[in-house]
Design a protein around this motif. Structure first.
Motif, PDB file in Angstrom:
ATOM      1  N   HIS A 220      19.095 -11.458  16.524  1.00  0.00           N
ATOM      2  CA  HIS A 220      19.145 -10.629  17.719  1.00  0.00           C
ATOM      3  C   HIS A 220      20.549 -10.535  18.301  1.00  0.00           C
ATOM      4  O   HIS A 220      20.792  -9.725  19.206  1.00  0.00           O
ATOM      5  N   ASP A 221      21.463 -11.334  17.819  1.00  0.00           N
ATOM      6  CA  ASP A 221      22.823 -11.359  18.364  1.00  0.00           C
ATOM      7  C   ASP A 221      23.709 -10.382  17.589  1.00  0.00           C
ATOM      8  O   ASP A 221      23.358  -9.901  16.525  1.00  0.00           O
ATOM      9  N   GLY A 222      24.878 -10.095  18.148  1.00  0.00           N
ATOM     10  CA  GLY A 222      25.824  -9.221  17.469  1.00  0.00           C
ATOM     11  C   GLY A 222      25.579  -7.759  17.792  1.00  0.00           C
ATOM     12  O   GLY A 222      24.550  -7.363  18.364  1.00  0.00           O
ATOM     13  N   HIS A 223      26.544  -6.925  17.427  1.00  0.00           N
ATOM     14  CA  HIS A 223      26.468  -5.492  17.704  1.00  0.00           C
ATOM     15  C   HIS A 223      25.304  -4.850  16.951  1.00  0.00           C
ATOM     16  O   HIS A 223      25.028  -5.168  15.798  1.00  0.00           O
ATOM     17  N   HIS A 224      24.663  -3.916  17.618  1.00  0.00           N
ATOM     18  CA  HIS A 224      23.578  -3.170  16.975  1.00  0.00           C
ATOM     19  C   HIS A 224      24.125  -1.931  16.268  1.00  0.00           C
ATOM     20  O   HIS A 224      23.719  -1.609  15.150  1.00  0.00           O
ATOM     21  N   ALA A 225      25.056  -1.236  16.915  1.00  0.00           N
ATOM     22  CA  ALA A 225      25.624  -0.012  16.344  1.00  0.00           C
ATOM     23  C   ALA A 225      26.944  -0.340  15.656  1.00  0.00           C
ATOM     24  O   ALA A 225      27.950  -0.598  16.311  1.00  0.00           O
ATOM     25  N   ASN A 226      26.928  -0.323  14.320  1.00  0.00           N
ATOM     26  CA  ASN A 226      28.115  -0.689  13.556  1.00  0.00           C
ATOM     27  C   ASN A 226      28.790   0.502  12.875  1.00  0.00           C
ATOM     28  O   ASN A 226      29.858   0.345  12.298  1.00  0.00           O
ATOM     29  N   HIS A 227      28.159   1.664  12.917  1.00  0.00           N
ATOM     30  CA  HIS A 227      28.726   2.870  12.291  1.00  0.00           C
ATOM     31  C   HIS A 227      29.141   2.569  10.848  1.00  0.00           C
ATOM     32  O   HIS A 227      30.225   2.944  10.399  1.00  0.00           O
ATOM     33  N   SER A 228      28.253   1.903  10.135  1.00  0.00           N
ATOM     34  CA  SER A 228      28.562   1.443   8.780  1.00  0.00           C
ATOM     35  C   SER A 228      27.699   2.159   7.757  1.00  0.00           C
ATOM     36  O   SER A 228      26.836   2.969   8.096  1.00  0.00           O
ATOM     37  N   ASP A 229      27.929   1.839   6.495  1.00  0.00           N
ATOM     38  CA  ASP A 229      27.231   2.501   5.390  1.00  0.00           C
ATOM     39  C   ASP A 229      27.115   1.497   4.252  1.00  0.00           C
ATOM     40  O   ASP A 229      27.954   0.590   4.122  1.00  0.00           O
TER      41      ASP A 229
ATOM     42  N   THR B  85      31.287  -1.247   4.551  1.00  0.00           N
ATOM     43  CA  THR B  85      30.939  -0.370   3.423  1.00  0.00           C
ATOM     44  C   THR B  85      29.792  -0.918   2.582  1.00  0.00           C
ATOM     45  O   THR B  85      29.463  -0.344   1.541  1.00  0.00           O
ATOM     46  N   ALA B  86      29.185  -2.016   3.011  1.00  0.00           N
ATOM     47  CA  ALA B  86      28.149  -2.648   2.195  1.00  0.00           C
ATOM     48  C   ALA B  86      26.854  -2.929   2.948  1.00  0.00           C
ATOM     49  O   ALA B  86      25.852  -3.278   2.318  1.00  0.00           O
ATOM     50  N   TYR B  87      26.875  -2.792   4.264  1.00  0.00           N
ATOM     51  CA  TYR B  87      25.692  -3.121   5.060  1.00  0.00           C
ATOM     52  C   TYR B  87      25.460  -2.067   6.139  1.00  0.00           C
ATOM     53  O   TYR B  87      26.398  -1.607   6.790  1.00  0.00           O
ATOM     54  N   VAL B  88      24.198  -1.704   6.306  1.00  0.00           N
ATOM     55  CA  VAL B  88      23.807  -0.854   7.427  1.00  0.00           C
ATOM     56  C   VAL B  88      23.326  -1.718   8.590  1.00  0.00           C
ATOM     57  O   VAL B  88      23.601  -1.429   9.754  1.00  0.00           O
ATOM     58  N   GLU B  89      22.641  -2.787   8.270  1.00  0.00           N
ATOM     59  CA  GLU B  89      22.091  -3.685   9.289  1.00  0.00           C
ATOM     60  C   GLU B  89      22.894  -4.981   9.351  1.00  0.00           C
ATOM     61  O   GLU B  89      23.483  -5.420   8.355  1.00  0.00           O
ATOM     62  N   ARG B  90      22.923  -5.592  10.511  1.00  0.00           N
ATOM     63  CA  ARG B  90      23.545  -6.914  10.650  1.00  0.00           C
ATOM     64  C   ARG B  90      22.635  -7.949   9.994  1.00  0.00           C
ATOM     65  O   ARG B  90      21.407  -7.792   9.933  1.00  0.00           O
ATOM     66  N   HIS B  91      23.247  -9.029   9.529  1.00  0.00           N
ATOM     67  CA  HIS B  91      22.509 -10.110   8.871  1.00  0.00           C
ATOM     68  C   HIS B  91      23.017 -11.434   9.444  1.00  0.00           C
ATOM     69  O   HIS B  91      23.769 -12.168   8.811  1.00  0.00           O
ATOM     70  N   ASN B  92      22.537 -11.726  10.649  1.00  0.00           N
ATOM     71  CA  ASN B  92      23.035 -12.869  11.412  1.00  0.00           C
ATOM     72  C   ASN B  92      22.034 -14.013  11.503  1.00  0.00           C
ATOM     73  O   ASN B  92      22.099 -14.833  12.425  1.00  0.00           O
TER      74      ASN B  92
ATOM     75  N   GLN C  80      31.616 -11.242   4.879  1.00  0.00           N
ATOM     76  CA  GLN C  80      30.880 -12.302   5.568  1.00  0.00           C
ATOM     77  C   GLN C  80      29.379 -12.160   5.335  1.00  0.00           C
ATOM     78  O   GLN C  80      28.571 -12.648   6.125  1.00  0.00           O
ATOM     79  N   GLY C  81      29.016 -11.489   4.263  1.00  0.00           N
ATOM     80  CA  GLY C  81      27.611 -11.345   3.921  1.00  0.00           C
ATOM     81  C   GLY C  81      26.815 -10.561   4.948  1.00  0.00           C
ATOM     82  O   GLY C  81      25.602 -10.757   5.080  1.00  0.00           O
ATOM     83  N   GLY C  82      27.477  -9.684   5.670  1.00  0.00           N
ATOM     84  CA  GLY C  82      26.788  -8.866   6.663  1.00  0.00           C
ATOM     85  C   GLY C  82      26.626  -9.520   8.014  1.00  0.00           C
ATOM     86  O   GLY C  82      25.987  -8.948   8.905  1.00  0.00           O
ATOM     87  N   ASN C  83      27.200 -10.696   8.218  1.00  0.00           N
ATOM     88  CA  ASN C  83      27.154 -11.335   9.540  1.00  0.00           C
ATOM     89  C   ASN C  83      28.203 -10.662  10.416  1.00  0.00           C
ATOM     90  O   ASN C  83      29.400 -10.737  10.131  1.00  0.00           O
ATOM     91  N   ASN C  84      27.771 -10.015  11.496  1.00  0.00           N
ATOM     92  CA  ASN C  84      28.725  -9.317  12.351  1.00  0.00           C
ATOM     93  C   ASN C  84      28.982 -10.048  13.662  1.00  0.00           C
ATOM     94  O   ASN C  84      29.535  -9.476  14.607  1.00  0.00           O
ATOM     95  N   ASN C  85      28.591 -11.323  13.710  1.00  0.00           N
ATOM     96  CA  ASN C  85      28.849 -12.149  14.893  1.00  0.00           C
ATOM     97  C   ASN C  85      29.038 -13.595  14.457  1.00  0.00           C
ATOM     98  O   ASN C  85      28.358 -14.506  14.922  1.00  0.00           O
ATOM     99  N   ALA C  86      30.004 -13.806  13.572  1.00  0.00           N
ATOM    100  CA  ALA C  86      30.158 -15.094  12.891  1.00  0.00           C
ATOM    101  C   ALA C  86      30.936 -16.110  13.724  1.00  0.00           C
ATOM    102  O   ALA C  86      31.661 -16.928  13.177  1.00  0.00           O
ATOM    103  N   TYR C  87      30.744 -16.095  15.031  1.00  0.00           N
ATOM    104  CA  TYR C  87      31.492 -16.969  15.928  1.00  0.00           C
ATOM    105  C   TYR C  87      31.174 -18.448  15.735  1.00  0.00           C
ATOM    106  O   TYR C  87      31.966 -19.327  16.098  1.00  0.00           O
ATOM    107  N   CYS C  88      30.029 -18.729  15.127  1.00  0.00           N
ATOM    108  CA  CYS C  88      29.601 -20.127  14.979  1.00  0.00           C
ATOM    109  C   CYS C  88      29.558 -20.562  13.521  1.00  0.00           C
ATOM    110  O   CYS C  88      28.991 -21.618  13.205  1.00  0.00           O
TER     111      CYS C  88
END
Length: 702
Positions: free
Chosen positions: A483-492, A468-475, A539-547
């Motif tokens: 460049h990592d993480g999902h591109h389509a998040n269906h977010s707003d 509900t806070a990010y349209v783009e990933r911030h990884n 997570q501050g818009g990180n959609n691939n916080a595996y590391c």
């Protein structure tokens, strides 16, 4: 108990039936698998693991199992193996006796991994490719296997065996859930002990959690490319020891803390589900290290490319793929699952990239060896099985195609719920299916509605708050140039990317989160929630916080929204109180024999039929009753109406005739605090962008 190996080593043939190292009170039996080795040497180490004190060859071989028995060898002894055989990568063989190998069946590891060049089977130090051969000894740079005290792992653990009742699954990371929780004693934070502390149990009980699903807790190794960036594999999807609890989460009780954690959860009535990664190992591709399986028998443990066995099949995207069609690889997986159930009391498993485990030579196979073994195993018959039903290989997306013993992560549900509340066209039609357990996917072969694991956020992707806070990933912090993480998040983001102090935007985001939480908890199926989503963790818009093993992923309990936590608990209590929203059978609008009413009915806010053909459909209602096809369905003396209003304006809702009863509104997501409100008349209002749940009272009005 003495932890030193004997000064002289006598070795006898021993027994081949039980793989691993097992102390019988007088000595230790060692047994390992390799069908292509020419010699296997047992190496015994000093208590600190720094000195290799003895080498002795396993003297006997029964088929592909090599074994030996050492009298007087006691628990606590550190050991490893060196395995001789052909080093012919072009033929799939990578034996190198200079590399100390972890016992695939070890239940404890002592020491840490490094990325030293000596851990590679080829000459990494000299810049050679994987066809070169390394003569460097890797023993100083790898952890040692431990001969375990049998008292630590008695096969007498008990699962809760609660069955599938539609209760809430709480997906959590042992460290991330406890590291910043001030209610957890400081020396227990980040540990198994802390995960089952009073503070955590109080919170989970308040939420009404039925099962905790832990991200991987089997022994793992971080990838070298992460260490080069100063990062680590935080999630844990890089296993190297399928029987050993990951040491980084040990607290004061050490390895015993894991079973103690499970027992405390059970006393609180909470099941424990493990996320397990049997699809690949931490040894990577042809350029990865030689730590265990690659050195014992590379051609047997891994799926290699047809005609090019130097290279690995990579259906996992992690460099290699374990070959579950091989009898001994399958045996290792099955033995591992039984170990976690019988010795640790685990109640279920979520199988990472489960499609990979079910692949035969021709692709995904519903009747393949892995699924066949699971379905006939009496030890595993009573535990929960959850599939992540995809991998990146050909035909890898298999949502809905697993056998009836499985529930499945339903990512289509996730995307549908996000798209609906974002306002996407045609999404209401998809939501209709999602609310009823995705019967179009799962209602086959006698499967039950709990088969759909419904979630709006999980470890992989945005948290609920970030949706509900990010349209783009911030990884950017992951070191891969975003460049990592999902591109389509269906977010707003409600007009502002990320943090804001605009009260209107913050209010809109909070309501969206409540709407999504309510949708998940009011849907047929099995609800799952990512730890922290109940209170707005970001997570501050990180959609691939595996590391990200840091405050990015650690839940900051002081910052969680207490109103939202209370709201989530209200939803869980509602779900528990009303079996209609967690029925086992699928609802198709069949008439009940008792009263002729349909078990589910759709309607518009005006009380008339719903126009499913309207591409802009954004308001819908469904009425739930007991399943007509279930023997106990007619006995459910309950009726619930769920109203979903995505419009930007308040809508008038015409409630069905209650007869001599009254409708009671028990859920209203337009309000942070919930209270039951009796509806004196049939016409009521449903606020803009909200969900409301109405229950037909059991009391007859005067």
């Amino acid at each position: 108990m003495n932890t030193r190996a004997p000064m002289t080593v006598e070795i006898r043939p021993g027994r081949s039936h039980q793989l691993g190292a097992h102390f019988d009170g007088e000595g230790t039996n060692f047994a390992v698998f390799s069908e292509n080795a020419t010699r296997i040497t047992l190496c015994l180490f000093s208590p600190d693991g720094r000195r290799e004190e003895h080498r002795v060859d396993l003297p006997e071989r029964n088929g592909a199992v090599w074994h030996g028995y050492v009298p007087g060898l006691v628990p606590g002894t550190l050991y490893g193996y060196r395995v001789d055989g052909p080093y012919e990568p072009s033929r799939g063989h990578r034996f190198n006796a200079n590399k100390l190998l972890i016992d695939p069946y070890t239940r404890e590891l002592r020491g840490a991994f490094s990325d030293h060049d000596a851990t590679y089977g080829y000459d990494a130090a000299g810049g050679g490719d994987d066809l070169s051969f390394s003569a460097s000894d890797s023993a100083p740079h790898v952890p040692k296997s431990v001969v375990s005290d049998p008292a630590l792992f008695p096969l007498d653990a008990r699962t809760l065996t609660c069955g599938h009742d539609g209760g809430l699954i709480y997906e959590a990371h042992v460290k991330g859930a406890t590291m910043l929780n001030k209610g957890v004693e400081e020396d227990l934070r980040g540990t198994y002990d802390g995960m089952a502390s009073d503070a955590m149990l109080d919170h989970l009980t308040r939420l009404g959690v039925a099962a905790v699903e832990l991200l991987p807790v089997q022994a793992l190794k971080s990838e070298p490319m992460l260490r080069d960036k100063g990062l680590v594999n935080y999630w844990g999807y890089n296993t190297i020891g399928f029987f050993a609890p990951e040491p980084r989460y040990f607290g004061p009780k050490g390895v015993a803390g894991f079973r103690a954690m499970v027992e405390r959860f059970h006393k609180a009535g909470i099941e424990v589900i493990l996320d397990v990664v049997y699809n690949h190992s931490a040894e990577g591709d042809q350029l990865g290290p030689t730590l265990s399986f690659k050195g014992f028998d590379n051609a047997a443990y891994y799926r290699l490319l047809d005609g090019q066995p130097r290279y690995y099949v990579n259906d996992t995207g992690c460099g290699n793929t374990l070959d579950t069609t091989h009898p001994f690889v399958l045996r290792m997986i099955m033995d591992s699952l039984r170990f976690w159930v019988q010795a640790m009391g685990v109640d279920g498993f979520r199988f990472d990239l489960a499609t990979t485990l079910c692949r035969g030579r021709q692709g995904f196979d519903q009747h393949g060896s892995f699924l066949t073994a699971l379905r006939q195993d009496p030890v595993l018959a009573g535990v929960k099985m959850i599939a992540e039903p995809w991998d990146i290989g050909p035909g890898g997306y298999q949502l809905g195609n697993f056998p009836p013993i499985f529930a499945e992560w339903n990512d289509r549900y996730r995307d549908t719920v996000r798209r609906f509340w974002r306002g996407d066209g045609h999404s209401a039609q998809d939501l209709g299916s999602a609310l009823l357990g995705s019967a179009d996917l799962f209602d086959q072969r006698g499967r039950r509605a709990w088969s759909s694991v419904n979630f709006a956020a999980a470890h992989d992707g945005f948290t609920l708050a970030d949706t509900t806070a990010y349209v783009e990933r911030h990884n950017e912090a992951n070191g891969e140039h975003n460049h990592d993480g999902h591109h389509a998040n269906h977010s707003d983001n409600f007009g502002v990317e990320g943090e804001t102090d605009d009260p209107m935007i913050l209010a809109g985001r909070k309501r969206r989160q409540r709407n999504i939480l309510a949708t998940v908890m009011l849907s047929q199926g099995t609800p799952m929630m990512l730890a922290g989503d109940e209170g707005g963790h970001s997570q501050g818009g990180n959609n691939n916080a595996y590391c990200q093993d840091n405050p990015t992923t650690w839940i900051d309990w002081d910052k969680l929204d207490q109103e939202q936590i209370a709201f989530t608990a209200t939803l869980t209590n509602f779900r528990k109180a009303h079996p209609l929203v967690r029925q086992k059978c699928f609802l198709h609008g069949a008439k009940r024999a008792s009263d002729g009413e349909r078990d589910v009915a759709w309607m518009g806010f005006d009380g008339g039929p719903l126009n499913w053909r309207d591409p802009g459909l954004s308001s819908l209602c469904l009425v739930l009753r007991g399943c007509a096809e279930h023997p106990l369905g007619d006995a459910m003396d309950d009726t619930i109406l769920l109203a979903f209003n995505r419009e930007a304006r308040t809508e008038v809702l015409v409630l069905p005739d209650p007869g001599r009863r009254q409708w009671v509104r028990e859920i209203d997501t337009s309000q942070a605090e919930q209270s039951a409100v009796v509806m004196p008349v049939r016409r009521t209002r449903v606020a803009a962008n909200s969900v409301a749940a109405f229950v037909l009272s059991k009391e007859v009005s005067e």
